[in-house]
Design an enzyme around this catalytic site. Structure first.
Site, short mmCIF file in Angstrom:
data_model
loop_
_atom_site.label_atom_id
_atom_site.label_comp_id
_atom_site.label_asym_id
_atom_site.label_seq_id
_atom_site.Cartn_x
_atom_site.Cartn_y
_atom_site.Cartn_z
N CYS A 2 64.59 55.81 38.85
CA CYS A 2 64.15 54.75 38.58
C CYS A 2 63.53 54.39 37.11
O CYS A 2 63.23 55.36 36.65
CB CYS A 2 63.20 54.48 39.64
SG CYS A 2 63.49 54.73 41.31
N ARG A 27 69.14 55.61 32.98
CA ARG A 27 68.64 56.53 33.86
C ARG A 27 69.37 56.28 35.17
O ARG A 27 69.35 57.37 36.05
CB ARG A 27 67.24 56.23 34.12
CG ARG A 27 66.23 56.55 32.77
CD ARG A 27 65.14 55.63 32.82
NE ARG A 27 64.13 56.01 33.68
CZ ARG A 27 63.11 56.76 33.03
NH1 ARG A 27 63.23 57.37 31.96
NH2 ARG A 27 62.16 57.41 33.90
N TRP A 73 66.77 53.49 42.06
CA TRP A 73 67.82 54.61 42.46
C TRP A 73 67.25 55.03 44.08
O TRP A 73 66.20 55.50 43.92
CB TRP A 73 67.74 55.66 41.53
CG TRP A 73 68.88 56.57 41.73
CD1 TRP A 73 68.67 58.04 42.47
CD2 TRP A 73 70.16 56.64 41.44
NE1 TRP A 73 69.71 58.63 42.50
CE2 TRP A 73 70.79 57.92 41.83
CE3 TRP A 73 71.03 55.94 40.70
CZ2 TRP A 73 71.94 58.27 41.80
CZ3 TRP A 73 72.32 56.08 40.65
CH2 TRP A 73 72.94 57.53 41.19
N ASN A 99 58.13 54.84 40.52
CA ASN A 99 58.92 55.67 40.44
C ASN A 99 58.43 56.92 41.27
O ASN A 99 57.39 57.32 40.89
CB ASN A 99 59.23 56.31 38.96
CG ASN A 99 60.06 55.20 38.15
OD1 ASN A 99 60.42 54.09 38.90
ND2 ASN A 99 60.09 55.25 36.82
N GLY A 100 59.35 57.73 41.75
CA GLY A 100 58.86 59.04 42.43
C GLY A 100 59.14 59.02 43.98
O GLY A 100 59.82 58.17 44.36
N GLU A 470 81.95 74.11 31.22
CA GLU A 470 81.36 72.61 30.56
C GLU A 470 82.34 71.67 30.55
O GLU A 470 82.32 70.48 30.82
CB GLU A 470 80.68 72.99 29.44
CG GLU A 470 80.04 71.92 28.79
CD GLU A 470 79.20 70.81 29.62
OE1 GLU A 470 78.98 71.35 30.70
OE2 GLU A 470 78.72 69.86 29.19
N LYS A 474 82.51 67.96 32.47
CA LYS A 474 82.59 66.89 31.68
C LYS A 474 83.99 66.08 32.23
O LYS A 474 83.66 64.84 32.40
CB LYS A 474 82.75 67.16 30.17
CG LYS A 474 82.11 65.96 29.27
CD LYS A 474 80.45 66.63 29.05
CE LYS A 474 79.83 66.74 30.25
NZ LYS A 474 78.53 67.05 29.86
N GLU A 477 83.43 64.63 35.90
CA GLU A 477 82.48 63.61 36.10
C GLU A 477 82.69 62.23 35.56
O GLU A 477 82.34 61.10 36.19
CB GLU A 477 81.12 63.92 35.50
CG GLU A 477 80.81 64.03 34.11
CD GLU A 477 79.42 64.39 33.75
OE1 GLU A 477 79.12 65.38 32.79
OE2 GLU A 477 78.33 63.78 34.35
N HIS A 493 93.40 86.43 41.24
CA HIS A 493 92.75 86.96 42.47
C HIS A 493 92.66 85.55 43.34
O HIS A 493 91.89 85.50 44.50
CB HIS A 493 91.25 87.20 42.07
CG HIS A 493 91.37 88.55 41.45
ND1 HIS A 493 91.65 89.88 41.97
CD2 HIS A 493 90.90 88.86 40.05
CE1 HIS A 493 91.49 90.80 40.88
NE2 HIS A 493 91.05 90.18 39.84
N LYS A 588 71.40 59.61 35.15
CA LYS A 588 71.16 60.43 34.14
C LYS A 588 70.19 61.67 34.42
O LYS A 588 70.39 62.71 34.04
CB LYS A 588 70.70 59.66 33.07
CG LYS A 588 70.64 60.26 31.87
CD LYS A 588 71.72 60.88 30.87
CE LYS A 588 71.54 61.65 29.65
NZ LYS A 588 72.76 62.40 29.44
C1 F6R Z 1 76.63 66.74 33.03
C2 F6R Z 1 75.21 66.24 32.95
C3 F6R Z 1 74.43 66.92 34.46
C4 F6R Z 1 73.21 67.44 33.90
C5 F6R Z 1 72.30 68.00 35.18
C6 F6R Z 1 70.85 68.66 34.57
O1 F6R Z 1 77.10 65.90 32.12
O2 F6R Z 1 74.71 65.82 32.22
O3 F6R Z 1 75.31 67.89 34.76
O4 F6R Z 1 73.16 68.54 32.88
O5 F6R Z 1 71.99 66.96 35.89
O6 F6R Z 1 70.09 67.60 33.75
P1 F6R Z 1 68.95 67.91 33.06
O7 F6R Z 1 69.71 68.67 31.96
O8 F6R Z 1 68.29 66.69 32.58
O9 F6R Z 1 68.04 68.74 33.90
#
Ligand code: F6R
Length: 593
Positions: A2, A27, A73, A99-100, A470, A474, A477, A493, A588
């Site tokens: 949020c 966010r 959120w 928020n929270g 990674e 990417k 997602e 395997h 985010k």
């Molecule tokens: C993928 C991505 C997420 C974050 C994960 C951890 O692109 O951004 O996988 O890496 O949610 O987030 P942080 O680094 O903020 O703890």
């Protein structure tokens, strides 16, 4: 996660709140709302959907002296109009944004219900508003009512609160960030500095269990004993905070292309003039550790795998990288003198905060590697290193990953007292630039070939395997293609059973040690019909490879070749017509476990 924005005494307050909510929308949110207060009236507008939609619901002339806005959120209750913030207290005298997550919400609701108080929403937030209103009936003093409520609320909260008829914006905070911005004749609040940076560079950061209020010219904050607390004014580097597309179509592309400048800023910060600038005590603690434990999620976890390999291969210190949400159910701290490194771009990831609470029961030293000063993890760990990436708006993390990896390598360089590491990192910049200038077209061509597939594989070994993980995250997602990373040696395997005619397999070959084995893997998948795309470095390349990159010391591969993976995910999502910066179902900052 949020977002909160609020203002008092601000000209064009409504515009500020709307644009502030848009700034915070990176966010992630599913509903939005605003409360306008002036004289004795409070008007609330809210709904599920976008800030633009919210704006369209508000009459053109609407404005207020005290205004609070929120992007939600959903946690407690569905994303709908009723559950959107702001929420009124049961007596309509207070209105709140929050928020929270309140952990003892059942208890609080039961307590209030027994007093005859009813709830219209499913949220924990409404209960906070009603608890404060209830306490106010006894105390006849808003600050006392807030403090009494805070004594009863367990959990995280950053709160903006308006009391009908008062020209004050009340605030309270625990384990969720809230910042005050001081203006000239007006004051602001927000979850982070980004919505405020255009209007002020004077900030006050609330600490946990602080509460108080702002009016148009001043602020007052108190601790849980009701004593006034004096606060230091903080200024921020506006360039690192501003959300600005700067001519780019998407934040993700802008952020990928910022990687070289982020890395040079990072090097300048931690190793200028060929000398490492880390806290000496931190370096001593790491040198004295017999095991490094990494805790992280998602992309940050992938960075921890690379970092772990640096500690092991360059320093000989054993490491274990744990996925935070897994570790929390089975906490293990290997070694007699472990040193614990948390990695989190946002510094607010709930799974990690949970781990920190567990770690704190022991006496071990903790370091957070983060992009967000003032975040919960930044404040909660003993040591903190900022990755200097500047705000990352796109949900898919890119420049923060490269910066995390580069910072881990610099840290290892400092422990090793090896200046050649700085030189190697700086050597990555022209190569990343070369990818940007010379390789984007071919990467886009690969995106065209993979975009209509339902499933694909990335394969690699060593650093290239970590990179595959990674790259795969990417791609999935933001392009919604099922993608899996497989360590080259693991193909036989099981996963090789999935390779059929036309299955795309993307292969990284950037390390001499593993190159020959990877070439054998290519033959294995090709003979089963795979459509193979090879990304290699020049000295390890073959004529048939898809993308060939200039040579560099292989241990910095993740800093360089990650750009190829990021571009590929970006172009694939773009070609499929998806919302690159805001992929479905993702936020985010993941502030729920
Ligand atoms: C993928 C991505 C997420 C974050 C994960 C951890 O692109 O951004 O996988 O890496 O949610 O987030 P942080 O680094 O903020 O703890």
């Amino acid at each position: 996660m949020c977002g909160i924005v609020g203002c008092i005494g601000k000209n064009h307050g409504r515009e500020y709140i709307i644009s502030g909510l848009k700034t915070l929308d990176y966010r992630g949110y599913d509903s939005a709302g605003i409360a306008f207060s002036k004289n004795n009236s409070i008007e609330v507008y809210k709904d599920a959907g976008s800030v633009e939609h919210l704006d369209s619901l508000i009459p053109e002339k609407e404005d207020g002296k005290v205004i609070i806005g929120h992007t939600r959120w959903a946690t407690h209750g569905k994303p709908n109009k009723t559950n959107s913030h702001p929420h009124f207290s049961y007596d309509q005298e207070f209105v709140i944004v929050h928020n929270g997550i309140v952990e003892n919400i059942g208890e609080l609701k039961e307590f209030l219900s027994k007093k005859g108080i009813k709830f219209v929403s499913d949220t924990d937030t409404e209960a906070i508003a009603s608890l404060i209103a209830f306490e106010y009936k006894n105390e006849k003093d808003v600050l006392k009512a807030i403090r009494k409520s805070m004594e009863q609320i367990h959990g995280s909260y950053a709160i903006g609160l308006i009391h009908r008829g008062e020209d004050r914006l009340y605030v309270m905070k625990n384990a969720s960030p809230l910042i005050i911005g001081l203006g000239d004749g007006f004051n602001l609040i927000a979850s982070d500095a980004s919505p405020m940076i255009e209007f002020t560079n004077k900030f006050i950061e609330l600490e946990d269990k602080e509460y108080g209020f702002i009016d148009a010219t001043d602020f007052s904050l108190f601790d849980m004993h009701g004593r006034a607390v004096s606060k230091e004014l903080i200024s921020k580097n506006a360039d690192l905070i501003r959300h600005d597309l700067n001519g780019y179509e998407h934040f993700m592309l802008k952020e990928i292309e910022e990687i070289p400048s982020v890395i040079s800023r990072l090097v300048n910060h931690y190793a200028s003039d060929g000398e490492y600038k880390f806290d000496k005590e931190l370096i001593k603690k790491i040198k004295g550790a017999d095991h490094i434990i990494f805790l992280a999620c998602g992309t940050s976890y992938h960075a921890s795998l690379v970092g772990g390999r640096y500690f092991e291969s360059l320093l000989g210190i054993p490491t274990t990288s744990y996925i935070a949400s897994e570790w929390a159910f089975h906490p293990m701290l290997p070694g007699k003198k472990p040193f614990i490194i948390f990695i989190s771009q946002s510094g607010e990831t709930a799974d990690l905060i949970h781990c920190l609470k567990i770690v704190k029961k022991s006496n071990h030293d903790t370091l957070i590697i983060t992009n967000t000063n003032g975040s919960t993890l930044d404040r909660g760990c003993k040591y903190s290193l900022n990755v200097q990436a500047g705000v990352e708006v796109s949900v898919a993390s890119t420049k923060a990953y490269s910066a995390q990896v580069a910072l881990l390598l610099l840290l290892v360089g400092a422990v090793k007292e090896d200046p050649s590491i700085v030189k190697d990192i700086m050597g990555s910049l022209p190569i990343i630039d070369f990818i940007k200038k010379d390789k984007k077209q071919i990467i886009k061509a690969v995106a065209t070939q993979i975009k209509d597939h339902k499933s694909l594989f990335y394969i690699g070994r060593g650093y290239d395997y970590f990179l595959s993980m990674e790259a795969s995250l990417k791609l999935k997602e933001i392009s919604y293609i099922h993608s899996e990373a497989i360590a080259g040696g693991e193909l036989k395997h099981g996963p090789i059973a999935l390779i059929e005619q036309g299955t795309p397999v993307i292969v990284f070959i950037t390390d001499k040690v593993t190159a020959a084995s990877m070439r054998s893997n290519i033959e294995e998948v090709k003979s089963r019909g795979a459509n193979v795309f090879v990304i290699s470095t020049k000295e390890l390349s073959k004529n048939t490879d898809t993308i060939v990159i200039k040579d560099y010391p292989s241990y910095i591969s993740s800093i360089i070749v990650s750009s190829v993976a990021f571009y590929l995910a970006y172009f694939t999502s773009l070609l499929k017509g998806y919302n690159v910066d805001k992929p479905r179902n993702l936020a985010k900052s993941v502030t729920v476990e």
